[in-house]
Design an enzyme around this catalytic site. Structure first.
Site, PDB file in Angstrom:
ATOM      1  N   ARG A   1      -1.234 -15.449 -10.474  1.00 45.65           N
ATOM      2  CA  ARG A   1      -1.769 -16.054 -11.697  1.00 45.65           C
ATOM      3  C   ARG A   1      -0.731 -16.822 -12.517  1.00 45.65           C
ATOM      4  O   ARG A   1      -1.039 -17.757 -13.215  1.00 45.65           O
ATOM      5  CB  ARG A   1      -2.366 -14.953 -12.584  1.00 45.65           C
ATOM      6  CG  ARG A   1      -3.869 -14.978 -12.543  1.00 45.65           C
ATOM      7  CD  ARG A   1      -4.452 -13.972 -13.451  1.00 45.65           C
ATOM      8  NE  ARG A   1      -3.783 -12.684 -13.292  1.00 45.65           N
ATOM      9  CZ  ARG A   1      -4.173 -11.577 -13.897  1.00 45.65           C
ATOM     10  NH1 ARG A   1      -5.214 -11.593 -14.681  1.00 45.65           N
ATOM     11  NH2 ARG A   1      -3.530 -10.445 -13.709  1.00 45.65           N
TER      12      ARG A   1
ATOM     13  N   ASP B   1      -3.295  -0.977   7.503  1.00 47.83           N
ATOM     14  CA  ASP B   1      -2.781   0.351   7.170  1.00 47.83           C
ATOM     15  C   ASP B   1      -1.396   0.359   7.804  1.00 47.83           C
ATOM     16  O   ASP B   1      -1.273   0.435   9.036  1.00 47.83           O
ATOM     17  CB  ASP B   1      -3.661   1.443   7.786  1.00 47.83           C
ATOM     18  CG  ASP B   1      -3.158   2.825   7.420  1.00 47.83           C
ATOM     19  OD1 ASP B   1      -1.922   3.046   7.463  1.00 47.83           O
ATOM     20  OD2 ASP B   1      -3.971   3.695   7.086  1.00 47.83           O
ATOM     21  N   HIS B   2      -0.355   0.259   7.003  1.00 47.08           N
ATOM     22  CA  HIS B   2       0.954  -0.030   7.606  1.00 47.08           C
ATOM     23  C   HIS B   2       1.455   1.113   8.493  1.00 47.08           C
ATOM     24  O   HIS B   2       2.331   0.915   9.317  1.00 47.08           O
ATOM     25  CB  HIS B   2       1.984  -0.443   6.555  1.00 47.08           C
ATOM     26  CG  HIS B   2       2.589   0.682   5.786  1.00 47.08           C
ATOM     27  ND1 HIS B   2       1.991   1.250   4.699  1.00 47.08           N
ATOM     28  CD2 HIS B   2       3.755   1.359   5.951  1.00 47.08           C
ATOM     29  CE1 HIS B   2       2.768   2.213   4.230  1.00 47.08           C
ATOM     30  NE2 HIS B   2       3.845   2.306   4.974  1.00 47.08           N
TER      31      HIS B   2
ATOM     32  N   LYS C   1       3.763   1.463  12.642  1.00 45.20           N
ATOM     33  CA  LYS C   1       5.014   2.194  12.898  1.00 45.20           C
ATOM     34  C   LYS C   1       5.152   2.422  14.397  1.00 45.20           C
ATOM     35  O   LYS C   1       4.187   2.791  15.070  1.00 45.20           O
ATOM     36  CB  LYS C   1       5.019   3.528  12.131  1.00 45.20           C
ATOM     37  CG  LYS C   1       5.146   3.320  10.615  1.00 45.20           C
ATOM     38  CD  LYS C   1       5.421   4.606   9.891  1.00 45.20           C
ATOM     39  CE  LYS C   1       5.301   4.426   8.398  1.00 45.20           C
ATOM     40  NZ  LYS C   1       6.511   3.988   7.721  1.00 45.20           N
TER      41      LYS C   1
ATOM     42  N   GLU D   1       7.558  12.589   0.683  1.00 45.95           N
ATOM     43  CA  GLU D   1       8.405  11.515   0.144  1.00 45.95           C
ATOM     44  C   GLU D   1       9.306  12.089  -0.931  1.00 45.95           C
ATOM     45  O   GLU D   1       8.908  13.012  -1.637  1.00 45.95           O
ATOM     46  CB  GLU D   1       7.532  10.438  -0.496  1.00 45.95           C
ATOM     47  CG  GLU D   1       6.601   9.750   0.458  1.00 45.95           C
ATOM     48  CD  GLU D   1       5.881   8.601  -0.227  1.00 45.95           C
ATOM     49  OE1 GLU D   1       6.402   7.489  -0.200  1.00 45.95           O
ATOM     50  OE2 GLU D   1       4.807   8.830  -0.815  1.00 45.95           O
TER      51      GLU D   1
ATOM     52  N   ASP E   1      -4.374   7.391  -2.043  1.00 42.43           N
ATOM     53  CA  ASP E   1      -3.203   6.577  -1.707  1.00 42.43           C
ATOM     54  C   ASP E   1      -2.704   6.858  -0.286  1.00 42.43           C
ATOM     55  O   ASP E   1      -2.253   5.952   0.402  1.00 42.43           O
ATOM     56  CB  ASP E   1      -2.084   6.869  -2.722  1.00 42.43           C
ATOM     57  CG  ASP E   1      -0.905   5.931  -2.577  1.00 42.43           C
ATOM     58  OD1 ASP E   1      -1.137   4.721  -2.400  1.00 42.43           O
ATOM     59  OD2 ASP E   1       0.252   6.397  -2.643  1.00 42.43           O
TER      60      ASP E   1
ATOM     61  N   HIS F   1      -3.505   6.636   5.623  1.00 50.39           N
ATOM     62  CA  HIS F   1      -2.434   6.946   6.576  1.00 50.39           C
ATOM     63  C   HIS F   1      -2.670   8.282   7.300  1.00 50.39           C
ATOM     64  O   HIS F   1      -2.593   8.350   8.532  1.00 50.39           O
ATOM     65  CB  HIS F   1      -1.080   7.018   5.868  1.00 50.39           C
ATOM     66  CG  HIS F   1      -0.750   5.795   5.061  1.00 50.39           C
ATOM     67  ND1 HIS F   1      -1.144   4.534   5.422  1.00 50.39           N
ATOM     68  CD2 HIS F   1      -0.060   5.634   3.900  1.00 50.39           C
ATOM     69  CE1 HIS F   1      -0.706   3.655   4.523  1.00 50.39           C
ATOM     70  NE2 HIS F   1      -0.053   4.306   3.591  1.00 50.39           N
TER      71      HIS F   1
ATOM     72  N   LYS G   1       4.676  13.361  -3.298  1.00 51.48           N
ATOM     73  CA  LYS G   1       5.823  12.614  -3.823  1.00 51.48           C
ATOM     74  C   LYS G   1       6.794  13.611  -4.427  1.00 51.48           C
ATOM     75  O   LYS G   1       6.416  14.721  -4.780  1.00 51.48           O
ATOM     76  CB  LYS G   1       5.352  11.634  -4.892  1.00 51.48           C
ATOM     77  CG  LYS G   1       4.426  10.571  -4.316  1.00 51.48           C
ATOM     78  CD  LYS G   1       4.689   9.214  -4.898  1.00 51.48           C
ATOM     79  CE  LYS G   1       3.814   8.153  -4.295  1.00 51.48           C
ATOM     80  NZ  LYS G   1       4.421   7.426  -3.190  1.00 51.48           N
TER      81      LYS G   1
HETATM   82  C1  BG6 Z   1       1.931   3.367   0.674  1.00 52.04           C
HETATM   83  C2  BG6 Z   1       1.634   4.154  -0.560  1.00 52.04           C
HETATM   84  O1  BG6 Z   1       0.749   3.025   1.346  1.00 52.04           O
HETATM   85  O2  BG6 Z   1       2.745   4.146   1.552  1.00 52.04           O
HETATM   86  C3  BG6 Z   1       2.926   4.570  -1.252  1.00 52.04           C
HETATM   87  O3  BG6 Z   1       0.845   3.364  -1.447  1.00 52.04           O
HETATM   88  C4  BG6 Z   1       3.822   5.291  -0.292  1.00 52.04           C
HETATM   89  O4  BG6 Z   1       2.642   5.391  -2.370  1.00 52.04           O
HETATM   90  C5  BG6 Z   1       3.997   4.495   0.995  1.00 52.04           C
HETATM   91  O5  BG6 Z   1       5.080   5.480  -0.913  1.00 52.04           O
HETATM   92  C6  BG6 Z   1       4.743   5.300   2.040  1.00 52.04           C
HETATM   93  O6  BG6 Z   1       5.055   4.479   3.124  1.00 52.04           O
HETATM   94  P1  BG6 Z   1       6.319   4.775   4.057  1.00 52.04           P
HETATM   95  O7  BG6 Z   1       6.197   3.784   5.139  1.00 52.04           O
HETATM   96  O8  BG6 Z   1       7.529   4.598   3.176  1.00 52.04           O
HETATM   97  O9  BG6 Z   1       6.164   6.196   4.504  1.00 52.04           O
END
Ligand code: BG6
Length: 493
Positions: free
Chosen positions: A46, A177-178, A182, A216, A235, A240, A340
């Site tokens: 924006r 979904d990252h 991995k 984490e 989240d 994940h 976390k």
């Molecule tokens: C994200 C979450 O999808 O994944 C974050 O929104 C989290 O809160 C993160 O910290 C963790 O990813 P990774 O790859 O660091 O384990």
């Protein structure tokens, strides 16, 4: 393999995710020769910025977050030269036609691939896609990547999916979904379906329980406001953790094509037993961190984080005893955990095998923990099979030894970060590592009753000290069934 003539348009281009993950991933792909010189990158947000101002921001985020990429000064300048900026108000409140201006910057060649990445909140997905469609930008080779969380519950996810499908074909929609990008998650497919000895053991007959834990050390960082509306369940668990469950538990797919794999994953998600409100209280622990210390450094409690109300009830920790109702897994608990500000950063899948039926060595001959397969996704990637063996020396004393597959040592190939891999897959039109709408729907259907039960139970949120392994109730969740989290075994090696 390289993408021919492609433009990557990043909505949310000035945001946190863009800076930390997406732009460094693109740059790494560029430095490693995975993008052609025809490639163009356009950041969209924006704010009113010139191309040069955005390039400066890109250079700054690369300096902070792409130190491992090792690009030269020339490569950095070349990347910045491919980078531009488009000011876009998704709700189009300014009266100017931002999308028309964007369209004018895109090549007209029908062979050209345009990838629109929506790294924005789910409430902006629909207006952006509608505007793209109105301007004829989603025809031909166009693809749209949408970030998680997709919606807040099953209903809103369905609405978003319907809106996406009004304008796009399913094979144009890349729900990211990252975790699926991995290395070790994909290796899990290889481990399960390219080896013969595991399959006969991979079921309720031989497996005692499965544990999937993503801990984490970081807190909510600069995302307090977002996180407080989201919580750990939305989240991390909805996406994940459930993706990992589906890959661990799925039946062998007929081949490795995206839909064959996703067909099997969705069956697992549908077979996850839904919780009644009573079971939510008994089988799920949620917690929020208080002030404590992580790695010896004092850290503040969640309610004092920027953007978080002091009365917040959001969960920063969840532990679940889940079950899958099918022939392979009936009766095998799947213990899921994420949090976390925990004691260490680790993402791990542990398959605990059943104990031997009878010990010919008697009881006092060493630890009794049974065989386990531990698949570590991070901080280091490894697969370890823990077995019992005799300690050298007189008499028989048993100890755990690990058959250790260390991937860093086993291979010299470049480690590709998950975002880079997924961006390249999307540019090449490979949907394997993206989530299909029915998977997403099934995951939300399982999550909804948990959120509803929590809404009606203000008392259930436990607290835990930052730097610990979460509330004591999470240990009891397993202890009452004679199980324990990996770190709780004193004899762990
Ligand atoms: C994200 C979450 O999808 O994944 C974050 O929104 C989290 O809160 C993160 O910290 C963790 O990813 P990774 O790859 O660091 O384990």
């Amino acid at each position: 393999m390289s993408a021919l003539m492609s433009t990557f348009v990043l909505f949310g281009g000035t945001g946190d995710l863009a800076k930390r993950k997406i732009i460094p991933a693109l740059y790494s792909a560029f430095v490693n020769g995975r993008l052609t010189p025809n490639f163009r990158f356009i950041g969209a947000a924006r704010e009113g910025l010139s191309d040069e101002e955005f390039q400066l921001r890109v250079a700054n985020s690369l300096q902070t977050y792409a130190s491992k990429v090792n690009g030269s000064a020339e490569q950095l300048s070349a990347f910045l030269a491919l980078t531009g900026y488009a000011k876009i108000d998704a709700h189009n409140k300014t009266g100017t036609d931002d999308f028309e201006a964007l369209k004018n910057r895109l090549p007209k060649d029908p062979e050209h691939t345009c990838l629109f990445y929506l790294a924005v909140g789910p409430d902006i997905f629909i207006p952006v896609v509608e505007q793209l469609a109105q301007h004829g930008l989603v025809e031909g080779n166009a693809r749209v990547v949408v970030e998680k969380p997709l919606g807040r519950d099953a209903k809103s996810a369905k609405e978003i999916n319907q809106a996406l499908r009004t304008h796009l074909k399913e094979n144009q929609i890349y729900r990211i979904d990252h975790y699926l990008g991995k290395e070790m998650v994909q290796n899990l497919l290889a481990l399960r379906f390219a080896n013969s000895f595991l399959e006969p053991l991979w079921n309720r007959k031989w497996i005692q329980d499965v544990q999937i834990s993503i801990s984490e050390q970081v807190g909510v960082e600069t995302r307090g406001d977002f996180y407080d509306k989201t919580g750990a369940l939305r989240d991390m668990v909805q996406n994940h953790l459930l993706q990992l469950v589906s890959i661990v538990a799925m039946e062998p797919p007929v081949n490795a094509n995206p839909d064959a794999i996703r067909d099997e994953k969705v069956k697992v998600l549908r077979a996850l037993r839904k919780f009644t409100p009573d079971e939510v209280a008994k089988k799920i622990v949620r917690g929020q961190y208080r002030a404590g210390a992580v790695d010896g450094q004092p850290v503040i409690g969640y309610q004092n984080e920027a953007g978080v109300p002091t009365s917040s009830r959001a969960e920063t920790f969840v532990a679940i005893r889940a079950e899958i109702d099918n022939w392979r897994w009936a009766g095998v608990p799947f213990y899921l955990r994420t949090g976390k500000r925990m004691a260490s950063r680790c993402a791990e899948i542990t398959i605990n095998f059943k104990p031997i039926p009878y010990s010919i060595f008697g009881k006092a001959q060493g630890p009794l923990r049974s065989n386990r397969l531990v698949i570590t996704l991070q901080p280091e990637e490894s697969v370890q099979l823990f077995m019992k063996a005799k300690e050298p020396g007189e008499g028989i004393r048993l100890s755990d030894v690990a058959l250790n597959l260390d991937f860093a040592e086993a291979s010299n190939s470049r480690r590709v970060e998950s975002y880079e891999r997924l961006l390249l897959d999307a540019l090449h039109g490979d949907l394997t590592l993206f989530v299909r709408d029915d998977e997403l729907g099934a995951a939300w259907e399982w999550i909804d009753p948990i959120m509803q039960a929590w809404d009606n139970d203000a008392e259930g949120l436990k607290s835990y000290i930052a730097g610990s392994w979460g509330p004591a109730a999470a240990s009891y969740l397993l202890a009452q069934h004679g199980a324990a989290w990996g770190e709780e075994y004193v004899e762990n090696i």
